[in-house]
Design a protein around this motif. Structure first.
Motif, PDB file in Angstrom:
ATOM      1  N   GLN A 214       0.837  -1.218   0.000  1.00 35.45           N
ATOM      2  CA  GLN A 214       0.000   0.000   0.000  1.00 35.45           C
ATOM      3  C   GLN A 214       0.868   1.264   0.000  1.00 35.45           C
ATOM      4  O   GLN A 214       0.503   2.283  -0.567  1.00 35.45           O
ATOM      5  N   ALA A 215       2.048   1.159   0.647  1.00 36.35           N
ATOM      6  CA  ALA A 215       2.951   2.319   0.710  1.00 36.35           C
ATOM      7  C   ALA A 215       3.816   2.423  -0.545  1.00 36.35           C
ATOM      8  O   ALA A 215       4.671   3.304  -0.638  1.00 36.35           O
ATOM      9  N   GLY A 216       3.622   1.507  -1.487  1.00 44.10           N
ATOM     10  CA  GLY A 216       4.308   1.643  -2.769  1.00 44.10           C
ATOM     11  C   GLY A 216       5.560   0.798  -2.930  1.00 44.10           C
ATOM     12  O   GLY A 216       6.302   0.973  -3.893  1.00 44.10           O
ATOM     13  N   TRP A 217       5.812  -0.123  -2.007  1.00 49.13           N
ATOM     14  CA  TRP A 217       6.983  -0.993  -2.140  1.00 49.13           C
ATOM     15  C   TRP A 217       6.617  -2.240  -2.941  1.00 49.13           C
ATOM     16  O   TRP A 217       5.493  -2.732  -2.845  1.00 49.13           O
ATOM     17  N   THR A 218       7.571  -2.744  -3.708  1.00 46.66           N
ATOM     18  CA  THR A 218       7.323  -3.974  -4.484  1.00 46.66           C
ATOM     19  C   THR A 218       8.388  -5.017  -4.137  1.00 46.66           C
ATOM     20  O   THR A 218       9.285  -4.742  -3.336  1.00 46.66           O
ATOM     21  N   GLU A 219       8.312  -6.150  -4.783  1.00 47.54           N
ATOM     22  CA  GLU A 219       9.273  -7.261  -4.580  1.00 47.54           C
ATOM     23  C   GLU A 219       9.480  -7.535  -3.085  1.00 47.54           C
ATOM     24  O   GLU A 219      10.611  -7.644  -2.602  1.00 47.54           O
ATOM     25  N   ILE A 220       8.362  -7.632  -2.372  1.00 50.13           N
ATOM     26  CA  ILE A 220       8.445  -7.770  -0.915  1.00 50.13           C
ATOM     27  C   ILE A 220       8.827  -9.200  -0.533  1.00 50.13           C
ATOM     28  O   ILE A 220       8.283 -10.163  -1.074  1.00 50.13           O
ATOM     29  N   ARG A 221       9.788  -9.302   0.362  1.00 51.57           N
ATOM     30  CA  ARG A 221      10.205 -10.617   0.871  1.00 51.57           C
ATOM     31  C   ARG A 221      10.250 -10.532   2.386  1.00 51.57           C
ATOM     32  O   ARG A 221      10.546  -9.466   2.942  1.00 51.57           O
ATOM     33  N   ALA A 222       9.976 -11.655   3.051  1.00 51.55           N
ATOM     34  CA  ALA A 222      10.058 -11.661   4.523  1.00 51.55           C
ATOM     35  C   ALA A 222      10.887 -12.854   4.966  1.00 51.55           C
ATOM     36  O   ALA A 222      10.730 -13.956   4.444  1.00 51.55           O
TER      37      ALA A 222
END
Ligand SMILES: C[S@@+](CC[C@H](N)C(=O)[O-])C[C@H]1O[C@@H](n2cnc3c(N)ncnc32)[C@H](O)[C@@H]1O
Length: 240
Positions: A214-222
């Protein structure tokens, strides 16, 4: 805690950190069995400074993530921001001891309104800070603003393990053992009750990944660290 408003919560967080400053590092290391050091080291290892060779550490506190980043990446310039001057003062002493005063610069400021131009840093990170910020999307958008296109965000945060026996064990640790140990060493035991509640209230991995998107970050990994009691979330700022 559910009943209090955002402004009240922010001033409570400020008060908590101002009362535990002298013991903050010590309690962090004791209560996490020194895992906090390994978690920050892992985070610094995931940083990929590639353009401005600069890293922004928001909610820098006593500067442990800034120090790990500077030590891991030769030539990296680091800026640490926190709204608690007392935490930064303690951090400044640590920088001087390690001869890092020339590479790590500390500024008092709010995560929601960072005093930097757009695209000033290759990467921005926050260790154990986002949990205390009610407006998570706003804070993550602000981090995105100051990072270069293609740059990174790294969010390290304590979390509640999601399944199994360890969840039950950790529940006992957080709600029974931790307040007692903290009570013996800390001048502010309620701070550690707040800590337990805020960890249990923290969004799940899927929810937090949604907040980052939602804040505009992509390619999210955890990454789950130490059986999921800590997580590192990574994201990338899209290139135009
Ligand atoms: C748990 S400490 C973490 C410090 C450090 N990052 C570490 O790894 O130990 C959280 C810090 O976040 C800071 N903080 C909380 N909300 C903030 C905000 N809105 N803007 C700047 N700093 C904030 C507090 O003052 C405190 O120093």
């Amino acid at each position: 805690m559910d009943d209090i408003g955002d402004a009240e919560r922010i001033s409570m967080v400020k008060e908590i950190f101002s009362t535990i400053i002298g013991r903050y590092d010590f309690l962090n290391h004791v209560l996490s069995l020194r895992r906090d050091i390994a978690w920050r080291r892992f985070t610094a290892g995931q940083m990929r400074p590639f353009s401005t060779r600069s890293f922004l550490d928001v909610a820098a506190g006593t500067c442990d993530l800034s120090i790990e980043a500077a030590m891991r990446h030769a030539g990296l310039q680091v800026v640490g921001v926190d709204f608690s001057q007392a935490m930064l003062d303690q951090g400044r002493d640590k920088l001087a001891e390690r001869g890092l005063g020339g590479r790590i610069h500390l500024i008092r400021g709010d995560a929601l309104c960072l005093p930097f131009a757009e695209a000033s840093f290759d990467a921005a990170g926050m260790a154990f800070g986002i949990r205390n910020i009610p407006h998570k999307v706003k804070a993550l958008r602000e981090l995105r603003r100051v990072v270069v296109p293609g740059g990174q965000v790294l969010i390290l945060e304590l979390s509640f393990p999601q399944t199994g026996w360890f969840r039950r064990f950790y529940n006992l640790y957080l709600n029974r053992l931790l307040p007692r140990v903290a009570g013996a060493f800390s001048p502010n035991p309620p701070a550690y009750r707040y800590l337990a509640e805020s960890i249990m209230d923290f969004p799940s991995v899927v929810q937090f990944a949604g907040i980052m998107r939602q804040a505009g970050w992509t390619e999210i990994r955890a990454y789950a660290l130490t059986l999921g009691i800590c997580r590192l979330f990574l994201g990338r700022k899209p290139e135009p």
